[in-house]
Write a protein that holds these residues in place. Structure first.
Motif, PDB file in Angstrom:
ATOM      1  N   VAL A  45      10.111  23.112 -21.652  1.00  0.00           N
ATOM      2  CA  VAL A  45       9.021  23.917 -22.450  1.00  0.00           C
ATOM      3  C   VAL A  45       8.854  25.000 -21.378  1.00  0.00           C
ATOM      4  CG1 VAL A  45       6.912  23.533 -23.182  1.00  0.00           C
ATOM      5  CG2 VAL A  45       8.345  21.680 -23.395  1.00  0.00           C
ATOM      6  N   VAL A  46       8.770  26.241 -22.128  1.00  0.00           N
ATOM      7  CA  VAL A  46       8.235  27.283 -21.591  1.00  0.00           C
ATOM      8  C   VAL A  46       7.155  28.062 -22.070  1.00  0.00           C
ATOM      9  CG1 VAL A  46       9.225  29.598 -20.674  1.00  0.00           C
ATOM     10  CG2 VAL A  46      10.696  27.878 -20.673  1.00  0.00           C
ATOM     11  N   ASP A  47       6.160  28.393 -21.384  1.00  0.00           N
ATOM     12  CA  ASP A  47       4.806  28.913 -21.882  1.00  0.00           C
ATOM     13  C   ASP A  47       4.641  30.111 -20.874  1.00  0.00           C
ATOM     14  OD1 ASP A  47       2.592  28.612 -19.791  1.00  0.00           O
ATOM     15  OD2 ASP A  47       3.625  26.349 -20.125  1.00  0.00           O
ATOM     16  N   ASN A  48       3.594  31.189 -21.349  1.00  0.00           N
ATOM     17  CA  ASN A  48       3.315  32.269 -20.719  1.00  0.00           C
ATOM     18  C   ASN A  48       1.752  31.930 -20.495  1.00  0.00           C
ATOM     19  OD1 ASN A  48       1.840  32.568 -23.365  1.00  0.00           O
ATOM     20  ND2 ASN A  48       2.601  34.543 -23.668  1.00  0.00           N
ATOM     21  N   GLY A  49       1.114  30.978 -20.161  1.00  0.00           N
ATOM     22  CA  GLY A  49      -0.272  30.448 -19.968  1.00  0.00           C
ATOM     23  C   GLY A  49      -0.611  30.782 -18.548  1.00  0.00           C
ATOM     24  N   LYS A  50      -1.968  30.400 -18.088  1.00  0.00           N
ATOM     25  CA  LYS A  50      -2.517  30.847 -16.720  1.00  0.00           C
ATOM     26  C   LYS A  50      -1.720  30.413 -15.513  1.00  0.00           C
ATOM     27  CE  LYS A  50      -5.481  26.802 -16.441  1.00  0.00           C
ATOM     28  NZ  LYS A  50      -6.883  26.624 -16.513  1.00  0.00           N
ATOM     29  N   GLY A  51      -0.645  29.481 -15.612  1.00  0.00           N
ATOM     30  CA  GLY A  51       0.102  28.809 -14.574  1.00  0.00           C
ATOM     31  C   GLY A  51      -0.751  28.031 -13.518  1.00  0.00           C
ATOM     32  N   MET A  52       0.013  27.649 -12.333  1.00  0.00           N
ATOM     33  CA  MET A  52      -0.615  26.824 -11.509  1.00  0.00           C
ATOM     34  C   MET A  52      -0.153  27.302 -10.007  1.00  0.00           C
ATOM     35  SD  MET A  52       0.019  22.951 -13.139  1.00  0.00           S
ATOM     36  CE  MET A  52       1.693  23.543 -13.542  1.00  0.00           C
ATOM     37  N   SER A  53      -1.189  27.165  -9.071  1.00  0.00           N
ATOM     38  CA  SER A  53      -1.105  27.295  -7.811  1.00  0.00           C
ATOM     39  C   SER A  53      -0.224  26.397  -6.976  1.00  0.00           C
ATOM     40  CB  SER A  53      -2.210  27.642  -6.844  1.00  0.00           C
ATOM     41  OG  SER A  53      -2.865  26.290  -6.925  1.00  0.00           O
ATOM     42  N   PRO A  54       0.481  26.268  -5.827  1.00  0.00           N
ATOM     43  CA  PRO A  54       1.104  25.267  -5.423  1.00  0.00           C
ATOM     44  C   PRO A  54       0.285  24.046  -5.183  1.00  0.00           C
ATOM     45  CG  PRO A  54       0.876  26.925  -3.535  1.00  0.00           C
ATOM     46  CD  PRO A  54       0.294  27.757  -4.970  1.00  0.00           C
ATOM     47  N   ASP A  55      -1.039  24.205  -4.809  1.00  0.00           N
ATOM     48  CA  ASP A  55      -1.623  23.069  -4.652  1.00  0.00           C
ATOM     49  C   ASP A  55      -1.921  22.194  -5.960  1.00  0.00           C
ATOM     50  OD1 ASP A  55      -1.955  23.472  -1.801  1.00  0.00           O
ATOM     51  OD2 ASP A  55      -3.999  24.679  -2.043  1.00  0.00           O
ATOM     52  N   GLU A  56      -2.295  23.053  -6.816  1.00  0.00           N
ATOM     53  CA  GLU A  56      -2.621  22.516  -8.190  1.00  0.00           C
ATOM     54  C   GLU A  56      -1.262  21.829  -8.804  1.00  0.00           C
ATOM     55  OE1 GLU A  56      -5.735  25.221 -10.396  1.00  0.00           O
ATOM     56  OE2 GLU A  56      -3.791  26.031 -10.414  1.00  0.00           O
ATOM     57  N   LEU A  57       0.030  22.569  -8.487  1.00  0.00           N
ATOM     58  CA  LEU A  57       1.343  21.805  -8.963  1.00  0.00           C
ATOM     59  C   LEU A  57       1.462  20.482  -8.114  1.00  0.00           C
ATOM     60  CD1 LEU A  57       3.771  22.993 -10.782  1.00  0.00           C
ATOM     61  CD2 LEU A  57       4.721  23.783  -8.672  1.00  0.00           C
ATOM     62  N   ALA A  58       1.102  20.466  -6.949  1.00  0.00           N
ATOM     63  CA  ALA A  58       1.304  19.166  -6.278  1.00  0.00           C
ATOM     64  C   ALA A  58       0.534  17.936  -6.941  1.00  0.00           C
ATOM     65  CB  ALA A  58       0.987  19.294  -4.928  1.00  0.00           C
ATOM     66  N   THR A  98       8.173  24.755 -12.714  1.00  0.00           N
ATOM     67  CA  THR A  98       8.020  25.886 -12.136  1.00  0.00           C
ATOM     68  C   THR A  98       7.038  26.826 -12.521  1.00  0.00           C
ATOM     69  OG1 THR A  98      10.714  25.851 -11.628  1.00  0.00           O
ATOM     70  CG2 THR A  98       9.596  27.937 -11.231  1.00  0.00           C
ATOM     71  N   SER A  99       6.213  27.062 -11.616  1.00  0.00           N
ATOM     72  CA  SER A  99       4.805  27.918 -12.393  1.00  0.00           C
ATOM     73  C   SER A  99       4.520  29.005 -11.575  1.00  0.00           C
ATOM     74  CB  SER A  99       3.828  26.877 -12.605  1.00  0.00           C
ATOM     75  OG  SER A  99       2.623  27.340 -13.013  1.00  0.00           O
ATOM     76  N   ARG A 100       3.953  29.965 -12.132  1.00  0.00           N
ATOM     77  CA  ARG A 100       3.297  31.215 -11.354  1.00  0.00           C
ATOM     78  C   ARG A 100       1.725  31.470 -11.927  1.00  0.00           C
ATOM     79  NH1 ARG A 100       6.305  37.081 -10.423  1.00  0.00           N
ATOM     80  NH2 ARG A 100       4.485  38.297  -9.230  1.00  0.00           N
ATOM     81  N   ALA A 101       0.883  31.291 -10.958  1.00  0.00           N
ATOM     82  CA  ALA A 101      -0.510  31.572 -11.464  1.00  0.00           C
ATOM     83  C   ALA A 101      -0.751  33.123 -11.869  1.00  0.00           C
ATOM     84  CB  ALA A 101      -1.324  30.839 -10.321  1.00  0.00           C
ATOM     85  N   ARG A 102      -1.765  33.303 -12.666  1.00  0.00           N
ATOM     86  CA  ARG A 102      -1.993  34.791 -12.985  1.00  0.00           C
ATOM     87  C   ARG A 102      -2.601  35.383 -11.575  1.00  0.00           C
ATOM     88  NH1 ARG A 102      -5.402  33.495 -18.174  1.00  0.00           N
ATOM     89  NH2 ARG A 102      -3.715  33.482 -19.217  1.00  0.00           N
TER      90      ARG A 102
END
Length: 610
Positions: free
Chosen positions: A56-69, A110-114
């Protein structure tokens, strides 16, 4: 064995069984997370029905490394800022989806925050979490779920075929797409694109209809009625089908509460009740209805899958739904689903054009020879322009051409009274009325049309005086019935009397009919009573008194209507058309079938390639 606390990994796998039932459950949870993250484009990829891989791939706001954990920890969420379960404004809120998925599969996020400089990636295998590491990825989130249920093989054995699981995922994507028309949805299965729904533009109401037409079919888009009603803290909007557009099951009835797809027996029953006068009991309308309600008045925390909800005021919701649907049906009461398909008429034209020139003549000769027995023996093929007498064909018409011409001229004197059904021109096969408007030709089923007229008159009479006008039979009708049917009729004698049908017991196995509704005129009373008795045996206790009265009305109307095979004069035809124009729901009979179809001149021109 003594009581002990289970290992956390096993606890997570047990809890996952409530949330993650199959691949479509994973797709639902991940796509809902993407919607909550503000994504405008979501792409899902499946391999082996989702059992081997779900991406599932999206272009949403993403997550920081702390949020990802934190995201893969149980009961970690950003969607309950006030810790208030009665103020839920997101699709997800429990914080169970990602850890549940991670406990029974190999999960990679895999995520990248805005505004962030880099992306981060985390892997969880069967509940064992690794630390986030830097990765290369644009803004948004990519989630890969591999080897679903590898950690719980027993669950894997109960999954269906890859094709069946893919179909479940496709259906789930459709539901989420209908609720979010301004979001693009894409689905790829085993390398093949199965869904491509681009974001719809415009106001929400228009965008919804466009998306619904893409998902439910063009027929629904062209033959649907808008619904929009509000009361207190509830608003119901969406679209319902004309009664003439219906299905054999309720799978095409979609309900959404605060944009959340749900299945609710209370709401589905209310929809069926709203259609009871215009649709047969074994047919179901198509609909997509959206309930926007104050979160404080609905509980979505009923089931782990969040597919069920409970309303604070069930009566308010049901009452508003029934009235909203009935109001929409009344606004389109005289419309009929357009079911004329000109491609069927043009079939032989395409067949002839595809034949080789050497075969064309043979084909035409065969068609001509098949027609010859029904034509006048004096007709000369291709050599004479004189008009031939066609006695067999002429008998197929109920009204001759010269009769139509003289009577239509008289009808034209009152042309100002003519409505959308136009003027009657002829009757075909003693069953169908042909009428003409400025821009179309209309074909009317005389029995279905009159059945609706009689039905509405019975209902109106019942509403105005609580009893239908009746006429005494000169010779009472004695009807033999099985004991069970007879007892059911006698139990309902008072209700039947309100509808103008007076019956009494007559011997051990019969009833006597003394009065019938005055609207019926000449009809087969014996058959009508037998049909009512048979239908009552099927109803059981699930119908209320008012519903039973309407069902009996429908049966009486059917038997008291102009039958197919009855020859009508032009005056009678035009009278029937005018009655239809001022009768509610005249676009369909009591069983939901169309009473008329319309062919536009533009459609007819296409038949002749004009």
């Amino acid at each position: 064995m003594p009581i002990r606390i289970l290992p956390s990994t096993l606890v997570d796998q047990i809890a996952a069984g409530e949330v993650i039932e199959r691949p479509s459950s994973v797709v639902k949870e991940l796509v809902e997370n993407a919607i909550d993250a503000g994504a405008s484009s979501i792409e899902v990829t499946l391999t082996d029905g989702g059992k081997s891989l779900i991406t599932v791939v999206d272009n949403g706001k993403g997550m920081s490394p702390d949020e990802l954990a934190l995201a893969v920890e149980r009961h970690a969420t950003s969607k309950l800022p006030d810790d208030d379960l009665f103020n839920i404004s997101f699709l997800g809120f429990r914080g169970e989806a990602l850890p549940s998925i991670a406990s029974v599969s190999r999960l990679s996020i895999t995520s990248r925050a805005r505004g962030a400089d880099t992306a981060w990636k985390i892997d969880v295998n069967g509940g064992e979490k690794n630390s986030p590491v830097p990765a290369a990825y644009p803004q948004g989130t990519r989630i890969e779920v591999r080897d679903l249920f590898y950690a719980t093989p027993a669950r894997l054995k109960f999954l269906k075929s890859s094709q069946s699981e893919s179909a479940q995922c496709f259906d789930m994507m459709n539901r989420l797409a209908m609720a979010n028309p301004h979001v693009s949805f894409y689905l790829t299965v085993d390398g093949r694109r199965k869904m491509a729904l681009n974001a719809c533009q415009g106001e929400l109401f228009d965008a919804r209809l466009q998306r619904l037409a893409e998902v439910m079919g063009r027929d629904f888009g062209e033959n649907s009625l808008p619904v929009d009603a509000s009361k207190d803290n509830l608003r119901i909007s969406g679209f319902i089908s004309l009664p003439t557009l219906n299905k054999a099951n309720s799978l095409n009835q979609y309900l959404f509460v605060n944009s959340r797809p749900v299945r609710d027996k209370l709401l589905l029953g209310a929809i069926k009740g709203a259609y009871q006068d215009v649709l047969a009991s074994n047919r179901y309308p198509l609909c997509a209805l959206f309930f926007d309600i104050d979160p404080a008045y609905v509980d979505v925390n009923v089931h782990p899958t969040k597919a069920e909800v409970r309303f604070y005021d069930n009566a308010l919701v049901r009452g508003l739904l029934v009235s909203a649907v009935r109001y929409a049906l009344n606004s389109g009461a005289n419309r009929s689903a357009e079911v004329v398909d000109i491609s069927e008429f043009n079939h032989e034209n395409h067949l002839i054009s595809n034949l080789s020139s050497s075969n064309t003549q043979t084909f035409l000769e065969e068609k001509s020879s098949s027609l010859r027995p029904s034509l006048s023996p004096h007709l000369s093929y291709g050599s004479s322009r004189r008009q031939a007498a066609l006695p067999e064909l002429e008998r197929a018409y109920s009204v001759k051409v010269n009769e139509v011409s003289s009577l239509a001229a008289a009808a034209d004197d009152s042309v100002e009274n003519v409505g959308y059904l136009g003027l009657a021109k002829a009757q075909f096969h003693d069953t169908y009325i042909i009428s003409q408007t400025e821009s179309s030709i209309i074909i009317v089923d005389q029995h279905a049309a009159h059945e609706r007229i009689v039905m509405e008159k019975l209902k109106q009479s019942l509403m105005n005086s609580s009893r239908v006008a009746m006429q005494m039979m000169l010779i009472p009708e004695i009807v033999e019935l099985p004991t069970g049917d007879k007892l059911r009729l006698l139990e309902a004698a008072e209700e039947l009397k309100k509808l103008g049908l007076t019956i009494e017991e007559f011997g051990p196995s019969a009833v006597i009919v003394r009065e019938i509704p005055a609207l019926l005129g000449d009809c087969n009373v014996k058959k009508m009573v037998q049909d009512i008795a048979e239908e009552m045996s099927e109803w059981g206790k699930e119908y209320s008194l008012s519903e039973k009265l309407h069902l009996i009305c429908a049966t009486i109307a059917c038997h008291g209507s102009v039958r197919a095979g009855r020859r009508l004069t032009i005056e009678e035809m035009n009278s029937l058309l005018r009655e239809m124009e001022k009768t509610e729901h005249s676009g369909q009979c009591n069983h939901g079938r169309p009473t008329y179809v319309e062919m536009k001149l533009s459609q007819i021109a296409k038949l002749f390639e004009r």
